[in-house]
Enzyme design. Structure first.
Site, PDB file in Angstrom:
ATOM      1  N   HIS A  54      74.689  67.686  27.767  1.00  0.00           N
ATOM      2  CA  HIS A  54      73.622  67.317  26.829  1.00  0.00           C
ATOM      3  C   HIS A  54      74.159  67.307  25.404  1.00  0.00           C
ATOM      4  O   HIS A  54      75.308  67.694  25.154  1.00  0.00           O
ATOM      5  CB  HIS A  54      72.416  68.237  26.974  1.00  0.00           C
ATOM      6  N   HIS A  56      73.512  68.893  22.528  1.00  0.00           N
ATOM      7  CA  HIS A  56      73.632  70.019  21.599  1.00  0.00           C
ATOM      8  C   HIS A  56      75.093  70.248  21.225  1.00  0.00           C
ATOM      9  O   HIS A  56      75.988  70.138  22.057  1.00  0.00           O
ATOM     10  CB  HIS A  56      73.011  71.280  22.188  1.00  0.00           C
ATOM     11  N   ASP A  58      77.013  72.715  20.718  1.00  0.00           N
ATOM     12  CA  ASP A  58      77.866  73.677  21.408  1.00  0.00           C
ATOM     13  C   ASP A  58      78.283  73.199  22.795  1.00  0.00           C
ATOM     14  O   ASP A  58      78.995  73.911  23.514  1.00  0.00           O
ATOM     15  CB  ASP A  58      77.199  75.055  21.478  1.00  0.00           C
ATOM     16  N   HIS A  59      77.876  71.986  23.159  1.00  0.00           N
ATOM     17  CA  HIS A  59      78.313  71.364  24.400  1.00  0.00           C
ATOM     18  C   HIS A  59      79.047  70.042  24.134  1.00  0.00           C
ATOM     19  O   HIS A  59      80.052  69.753  24.771  1.00  0.00           O
ATOM     20  CB  HIS A  59      77.123  71.135  25.328  1.00  0.00           C
ATOM     21  N   HIS A 112      65.269  70.791  28.737  1.00  0.00           N
ATOM     22  CA  HIS A 112      65.988  71.403  27.615  1.00  0.00           C
ATOM     23  C   HIS A 112      66.296  70.321  26.589  1.00  0.00           C
ATOM     24  O   HIS A 112      66.066  70.490  25.397  1.00  0.00           O
ATOM     25  CB  HIS A 112      67.256  72.073  28.132  1.00  0.00           C
ATOM     26  N   ASP A 135      72.569  73.611  30.308  1.00  0.00           N
ATOM     27  CA  ASP A 135      71.524  74.537  29.870  1.00  0.00           C
ATOM     28  C   ASP A 135      70.203  74.300  30.594  1.00  0.00           C
ATOM     29  O   ASP A 135      69.136  74.650  30.086  1.00  0.00           O
ATOM     30  CB  ASP A 135      71.313  74.426  28.351  1.00  0.00           C
ATOM     31  N   HIS A 174      76.340  78.891  29.840  1.00  0.00           N
ATOM     32  CA  HIS A 174      76.444  80.097  29.018  1.00  0.00           C
ATOM     33  C   HIS A 174      76.563  81.344  29.881  1.00  0.00           C
ATOM     34  O   HIS A 174      76.069  81.379  31.009  1.00  0.00           O
ATOM     35  CB  HIS A 174      75.212  80.261  28.116  1.00  0.00           C
TER      36      HIS A 174
END
Length: 266
Positions: A54, A56, A58-59, A112, A135, A174
């Site tokens: 996705h 975001h 941090d991905h 998400h 996530d 995570h």
């Protein structure tokens, strides 16, 4: 098929999926490209593509750097997500291949984010498949409903991911397992499987070892978000449907600061 978790940032996981016969590899959410490429080098693999769950940061935040580091690399991402560095958009049902023996099925698992993709990976050689859930599904948890609804998360968790074979290994985005299980035991204090998993996860954490993978079968036993079809779970939250129960559990989890669950807080 070899799967290598690569710890990134504070608690993220990137992954390498390696076709051992050809040493071709796919990188899942390589937010720190140097770490992922170094891990590939250690096993003599070459990264041919990126699988982004996705948008975001941090991905997807390492995608452009991966493109610079590996010229011509394909970067896959969901067509409904604005994934940075994406070269090839995928939809629910898109099929990809890696090396000689690995097949990858893209599954749209929204909520998400609206375009979140989980990647279901099978090998002609290995018996147990794997799914990379970003996530959407965590060990004993699920992602916050940032861009979707409880109805969508129910579809993503129970219908889409829940229909995969029970031995399917779950690799999430995570390392949240200990905290997730501490919360789950506030709503299901009688669940012995949760207690056992928490004890094991705490030992893994103390030894600085990952808690991935779980399995789809295990999640139906230790993850209340996956157990909302059960009448006894719905009854705990005064819910009249699985979706309503899922919505309530997520609401409580969003506000949880530690400590025991109290029905009066609903």
């Amino acid at each position: 098929m070899k799967i290598i978790p690569v710890a990134c940032l504070e608690d993220n996981y990137a992954y390498l999926i390696v076709d051992e016969s050809t040493k071709s590899a796919a990188a899942v959410d390589p937010v720190e490209p140097e770490k992922v490429l170094a891990a590939a080098g250690e096993v003599g693999a070459h990264v041919d593509c990126v699988l982004t769950t996705h948008h975001h940061w941090d991905h997807a935040g390492g995608n452009k750097k991966m493109g610079h580091s590996v010229p011509g690399i394909k970067v896959y991402g969901g067509s409904l997500d604005n994934v940075k560095g994406c070269t090839d958009q995928v939809e629910n049902g898109t099929k990809l291949s890696l090396g000689k023996d690995i097949e990858i099925l893209c599954l749209h698992t929204p909520c998400h984010t609206k375009g979140h993709i989980s990647y279901y990976v099978t090998s002609k050689v290995d018996k147990d498949p794997a799914v990379f859930t970003g996530d959407t599904l965590f060990i004993a948890g699920c992602g916050r409903f940032f861009e979707g609804t409880a109805e969508q998360m129910y579809q993503s968790l129970i219908v889409t991911l829940g229909s995969l074979p029970k031995p399917t290994q779950v690799y999430c985005g995570h390392e949240y397992t200990v905290k997730n299980l501490e919360f789950m035991l506030t709503v299901e204090p009688e669940n012995e499987k949760m207690k056992q998993k928490l004890e094991w996860a705490q030992k893994q954490s103390e030894a600085n070892q990952p808690t991935v993978p779980s399995t789809i079968g295990d999640e139906f036993e230790i993850n209340t978000f996956m157990r909302v079809d059960l009448p006894e779970i719905q009854a705990k939250f005064g819910a009249k449907s699985p979706v309503e129960a899922l919505r309530e559990v997520r609401k409580i989890k969003d506000n949880w600061k530690g400590g025991a669950y109290c029905r009066a807080t609903l």
